[in-house]
Design a protein around this motif. Structure first.
Motif, PDB file in Angstrom:
ATOM      1  N   ASP A   1       0.764  -1.105   0.153  1.00  0.00           N
ATOM      2  CA  ASP A   1      -0.018   0.143  -0.052  1.00  0.00           C
ATOM      3  C   ASP A   1       0.668   1.303  -0.069  1.00  0.00           C
ATOM      4  OD1 ASP A   1      -2.504  -1.120  -0.082  1.00  0.00           O
ATOM      5  OD2 ASP A   1      -2.279  -1.590   2.044  1.00  0.00           O
ATOM      6  N   LEU A   2       0.854   1.896  -1.228  1.00  0.00           N
ATOM      7  CA  LEU A   2       1.433   3.065  -1.048  1.00  0.00           C
ATOM      8  C   LEU A   2       1.059   3.887  -0.221  1.00  0.00           C
ATOM      9  CD1 LEU A   2       3.836   4.489  -2.728  1.00  0.00           C
ATOM     10  CD2 LEU A   2       2.131   5.404  -4.207  1.00  0.00           C
ATOM     11  N   ASP A   3       2.153   4.773   0.776  1.00  0.00           N
ATOM     12  CA  ASP A   3       1.843   5.690   1.626  1.00  0.00           C
ATOM     13  C   ASP A   3       0.968   6.982   0.798  1.00  0.00           C
ATOM     14  OD1 ASP A   3       1.830   7.618   3.679  1.00  0.00           O
ATOM     15  OD2 ASP A   3       3.685   6.885   4.437  1.00  0.00           O
ATOM     16  N   TYR A   4      -0.020   7.415   1.410  1.00  0.00           N
ATOM     17  CA  TYR A   4      -0.867   8.582   0.765  1.00  0.00           C
ATOM     18  C   TYR A   4      -0.084   9.694   0.781  1.00  0.00           C
ATOM     19  CZ  TYR A   4      -1.836  10.179   5.342  1.00  0.00           C
ATOM     20  OH  TYR A   4      -1.944  10.549   6.759  1.00  0.00           O
ATOM     21  N   ARG A   5       1.026   9.847   1.708  1.00  0.00           N
ATOM     22  CA  ARG A   5       1.599  11.092   1.731  1.00  0.00           C
ATOM     23  C   ARG A   5       2.554  11.348   0.579  1.00  0.00           C
ATOM     24  NH1 ARG A   5       3.974  10.059   7.614  1.00  0.00           N
ATOM     25  NH2 ARG A   5       4.292   8.112   6.428  1.00  0.00           N
ATOM     26  N   PHE A   6       2.910  10.048   0.007  1.00  0.00           N
ATOM     27  CA  PHE A   6       3.606  10.463  -1.179  1.00  0.00           C
ATOM     28  C   PHE A   6       2.754  10.796  -2.348  1.00  0.00           C
ATOM     29  CE2 PHE A   6       6.290   7.059   1.218  1.00  0.00           C
ATOM     30  CZ  PHE A   6       7.223   8.030   1.455  1.00  0.00           C
ATOM     31  N   THR A   7       1.508  10.198  -2.509  1.00  0.00           N
ATOM     32  CA  THR A   7       0.832  10.418  -3.729  1.00  0.00           C
ATOM     33  C   THR A   7       0.431  12.015  -3.511  1.00  0.00           C
ATOM     34  OG1 THR A   7      -1.043   9.651  -2.515  1.00  0.00           O
ATOM     35  CG2 THR A   7       0.194   8.335  -4.223  1.00  0.00           C
ATOM     36  N   LEU A   8       0.254  12.618  -2.258  1.00  0.00           N
ATOM     37  CA  LEU A   8      -0.340  13.748  -2.000  1.00  0.00           C
ATOM     38  C   LEU A   8       1.065  14.889  -2.406  1.00  0.00           C
ATOM     39  CD1 LEU A   8      -2.422  13.291   1.407  1.00  0.00           C
ATOM     40  CD2 LEU A   8      -3.072  13.683  -1.178  1.00  0.00           C
ATOM     41  N   ALA A   9       1.892  14.429  -2.095  1.00  0.00           N
ATOM     42  CA  ALA A   9       3.357  15.087  -2.149  1.00  0.00           C
ATOM     43  C   ALA A   9       3.485  15.390  -3.712  1.00  0.00           C
ATOM     44  CB  ALA A   9       4.557  14.674  -1.458  1.00  0.00           C
ATOM     45  N   ASN A  10       3.104  14.254  -4.268  1.00  0.00           N
ATOM     46  CA  ASN A  10       3.388  14.278  -5.950  1.00  0.00           C
ATOM     47  C   ASN A  10       2.382  15.405  -6.364  1.00  0.00           C
ATOM     48  OD1 ASN A  10       4.126  13.677  -8.624  1.00  0.00           O
ATOM     49  ND2 ASN A  10       2.903  11.924  -8.761  1.00  0.00           N
ATOM     50  N   GLU A  11       1.176  15.129  -5.818  1.00  0.00           N
ATOM     51  CA  GLU A  11       0.005  16.031  -6.392  1.00  0.00           C
ATOM     52  C   GLU A  11       0.182  17.573  -6.059  1.00  0.00           C
ATOM     53  OE1 GLU A  11      -4.463  16.872  -5.130  1.00  0.00           O
ATOM     54  OE2 GLU A  11      -3.968  14.625  -5.234  1.00  0.00           O
ATOM     55  N   ARG A  12       0.887  18.132  -4.924  1.00  0.00           N
ATOM     56  CA  ARG A  12       1.145  19.243  -4.478  1.00  0.00           C
ATOM     57  C   ARG A  12       2.218  19.759  -5.355  1.00  0.00           C
ATOM     58  NH1 ARG A  12       0.837  17.316   0.833  1.00  0.00           N
ATOM     59  NH2 ARG A  12       3.000  16.992   0.794  1.00  0.00           N
ATOM     60  N   THR A  13       3.078  18.965  -5.973  1.00  0.00           N
ATOM     61  CA  THR A  13       4.206  19.255  -6.693  1.00  0.00           C
ATOM     62  C   THR A  13       3.523  19.860  -8.110  1.00  0.00           C
ATOM     63  OG1 THR A  13       5.840  17.968  -5.616  1.00  0.00           O
ATOM     64  CG2 THR A  13       6.318  18.700  -7.832  1.00  0.00           C
TER      65      THR A  13
ATOM     66  N   ILE B   1       3.708  24.634 -22.050  1.00  0.00           N
ATOM     67  CA  ILE B   1       4.759  23.953 -22.004  1.00  0.00           C
ATOM     68  C   ILE B   1       4.760  23.224 -20.571  1.00  0.00           C
ATOM     69  CG2 ILE B   1       7.150  23.296 -21.971  1.00  0.00           C
ATOM     70  CD1 ILE B   1       7.132  25.219 -24.567  1.00  0.00           C
ATOM     71  N   LEU B   2       4.766  24.406 -19.640  1.00  0.00           N
ATOM     72  CA  LEU B   2       4.776  23.829 -18.017  1.00  0.00           C
ATOM     73  C   LEU B   2       3.537  23.088 -17.896  1.00  0.00           C
ATOM     74  CD1 LEU B   2       6.402  26.806 -16.336  1.00  0.00           C
ATOM     75  CD2 LEU B   2       7.375  24.522 -16.748  1.00  0.00           C
ATOM     76  N   ALA B   3       2.356  23.533 -18.227  1.00  0.00           N
ATOM     77  CA  ALA B   3       1.074  22.861 -17.958  1.00  0.00           C
ATOM     78  C   ALA B   3       1.082  21.468 -18.469  1.00  0.00           C
ATOM     79  CB  ALA B   3      -0.265  23.757 -18.579  1.00  0.00           C
ATOM     80  N   ILE B   4       1.544  21.281 -19.870  1.00  0.00           N
ATOM     81  CA  ILE B   4       1.551  19.685 -20.168  1.00  0.00           C
ATOM     82  C   ILE B   4       2.764  18.926 -19.300  1.00  0.00           C
ATOM     83  CG2 ILE B   4       2.227  18.198 -22.342  1.00  0.00           C
ATOM     84  CD1 ILE B   4       0.722  20.882 -23.722  1.00  0.00           C
ATOM     85  N   GLY B   5       3.865  19.342 -19.427  1.00  0.00           N
ATOM     86  CA  GLY B   5       4.934  18.665 -18.780  1.00  0.00           C
ATOM     87  C   GLY B   5       4.602  18.655 -17.297  1.00  0.00           C
ATOM     88  N   ALA B   6       3.745  19.333 -16.535  1.00  0.00           N
ATOM     89  CA  ALA B   6       3.540  19.292 -15.074  1.00  0.00           C
ATOM     90  C   ALA B   6       2.597  17.818 -14.912  1.00  0.00           C
ATOM     91  CB  ALA B   6       2.743  20.226 -14.480  1.00  0.00           C
ATOM     92  N   TYR B   7       1.745  17.907 -16.169  1.00  0.00           N
ATOM     93  CA  TYR B   7       0.669  16.591 -16.071  1.00  0.00           C
ATOM     94  C   TYR B   7       1.847  15.107 -16.401  1.00  0.00           C
ATOM     95  CZ  TYR B   7      -2.443  13.035 -17.358  1.00  0.00           C
ATOM     96  OH  TYR B   7      -3.038  11.687 -17.521  1.00  0.00           O
ATOM     97  N   LEU B   8       2.480  15.298 -17.354  1.00  0.00           N
ATOM     98  CA  LEU B   8       3.275  14.260 -17.640  1.00  0.00           C
ATOM     99  C   LEU B   8       4.238  13.739 -16.446  1.00  0.00           C
ATOM    100  CD1 LEU B   8       3.943  15.125 -21.507  1.00  0.00           C
ATOM    101  CD2 LEU B   8       2.397  13.567 -20.561  1.00  0.00           C
ATOM    102  N   GLN B   9       4.919  14.737 -15.827  1.00  0.00           N
ATOM    103  CA  GLN B   9       5.841  14.442 -14.519  1.00  0.00           C
ATOM    104  C   GLN B   9       4.982  13.593 -13.585  1.00  0.00           C
ATOM    105  OE1 GLN B   9       8.967  14.574 -14.881  1.00  0.00           O
ATOM    106  NE2 GLN B   9       9.188  14.264 -12.622  1.00  0.00           N
ATOM    107  N   TRP B  10       3.956  14.349 -13.514  1.00  0.00           N
ATOM    108  CA  TRP B  10       3.109  13.895 -12.321  1.00  0.00           C
ATOM    109  C   TRP B  10       2.720  12.625 -12.671  1.00  0.00           C
ATOM    110  CZ3 TRP B  10      -1.906  11.763 -12.739  1.00  0.00           C
ATOM    111  CH2 TRP B  10      -2.556  11.490 -11.863  1.00  0.00           C
ATOM    112  N   ARG B  11       2.378  12.071 -13.748  1.00  0.00           N
ATOM    113  CA  ARG B  11       2.009  10.719 -14.195  1.00  0.00           C
ATOM    114  C   ARG B  11       3.382   9.689 -13.998  1.00  0.00           C
ATOM    115  NH1 ARG B  11      -0.465  10.027 -20.240  1.00  0.00           N
ATOM    116  NH2 ARG B  11       1.676  10.001 -20.594  1.00  0.00           N
ATOM    117  N   LYS B  12       4.274  10.174 -14.585  1.00  0.00           N
ATOM    118  CA  LYS B  12       5.642   9.369 -14.562  1.00  0.00           C
ATOM    119  C   LYS B  12       5.873   9.167 -13.049  1.00  0.00           C
ATOM    120  CE  LYS B  12       8.363  11.743 -17.052  1.00  0.00           C
ATOM    121  NZ  LYS B  12       9.586  12.372 -17.789  1.00  0.00           N
ATOM    122  N   VAL B  13       5.804   9.957 -12.074  1.00  0.00           N
ATOM    123  CA  VAL B  13       6.260   9.905 -10.795  1.00  0.00           C
ATOM    124  C   VAL B  13       5.081   8.993 -10.093  1.00  0.00           C
ATOM    125  CG1 VAL B  13       6.279  10.999  -8.405  1.00  0.00           C
ATOM    126  CG2 VAL B  13       7.230  12.185 -10.562  1.00  0.00           C
ATOM    127  N   GLU B  14       3.932   9.294 -10.286  1.00  0.00           N
ATOM    128  CA  GLU B  14       3.071   8.511  -9.789  1.00  0.00           C
ATOM    129  C   GLU B  14       3.062   6.855 -10.224  1.00  0.00           C
ATOM    130  OE1 GLU B  14      -0.331   7.920  -7.311  1.00  0.00           O
ATOM    131  OE2 GLU B  14       0.750   9.680  -7.823  1.00  0.00           O
TER     132      GLU B  14
END
Length: 113
Positions: free
Chosen positions: A8-20, A64-77
């Motif tokens: 079970d992935l610690d929810y704090r990590f997913t929330l930190a990824n979302e905040r980023t 560029i940042l908006a698209i890149g932010a989504y792609l980065q969020w998805r890769k980290v997740e």
């Protein structure tokens, strides 16, 4: 060697990824607002096209940042869920170069007054 994914992935990590992700989106919105404001509110510089160049670069950087932010969020997740190393982030140098370009154009415009 690939490690086993956490049960079970610690929810704090997913929330930190979302905040980023949201921080990158706020930066993107700021650049978008700045680009629109420069184009709409700033008086024409003596050099033709500088005002439009500043606005265009800021707005393009926002996209560029908006698209890149989504792609980065998805890769980290994905990496977190697979128990892999986190990927690097290309957005940091892109933002640094983009803001440098906008700043240089602004200096050129201001000095031409």
């Amino acid at each position: 060697m690939k490690s086993d994914p956490p049960p079970d992935l610690d929810y704090r990590f997913t929330l930190a990824n979302e905040r980023t992700f949201l921080a990158w989106i706020r930066t993107s919105l700021g650049l978008l607002a700045g680009g629109v404001a420069v184009h709409t509110l700033v008086a024409h510089f003596r050099l033709p096209g500088v005002r439009s160049a500043i606005a265009t670069v800021a707005i393009a950087l926002a996209v560029i940042l908006a698209i890149g932010a989504y792609l980065q969020w998805r890769k980290v997740e994905r990496a977190m869920r697979a128990g892999e190393r986190l990927p690097g982030n290309i957005l940091i140098p892109v933002l640094a170069l983009g803001v440098t370009l906008v700043s240089a154009l602004a200096v050129i415009g201001v000095l031409s007054l």
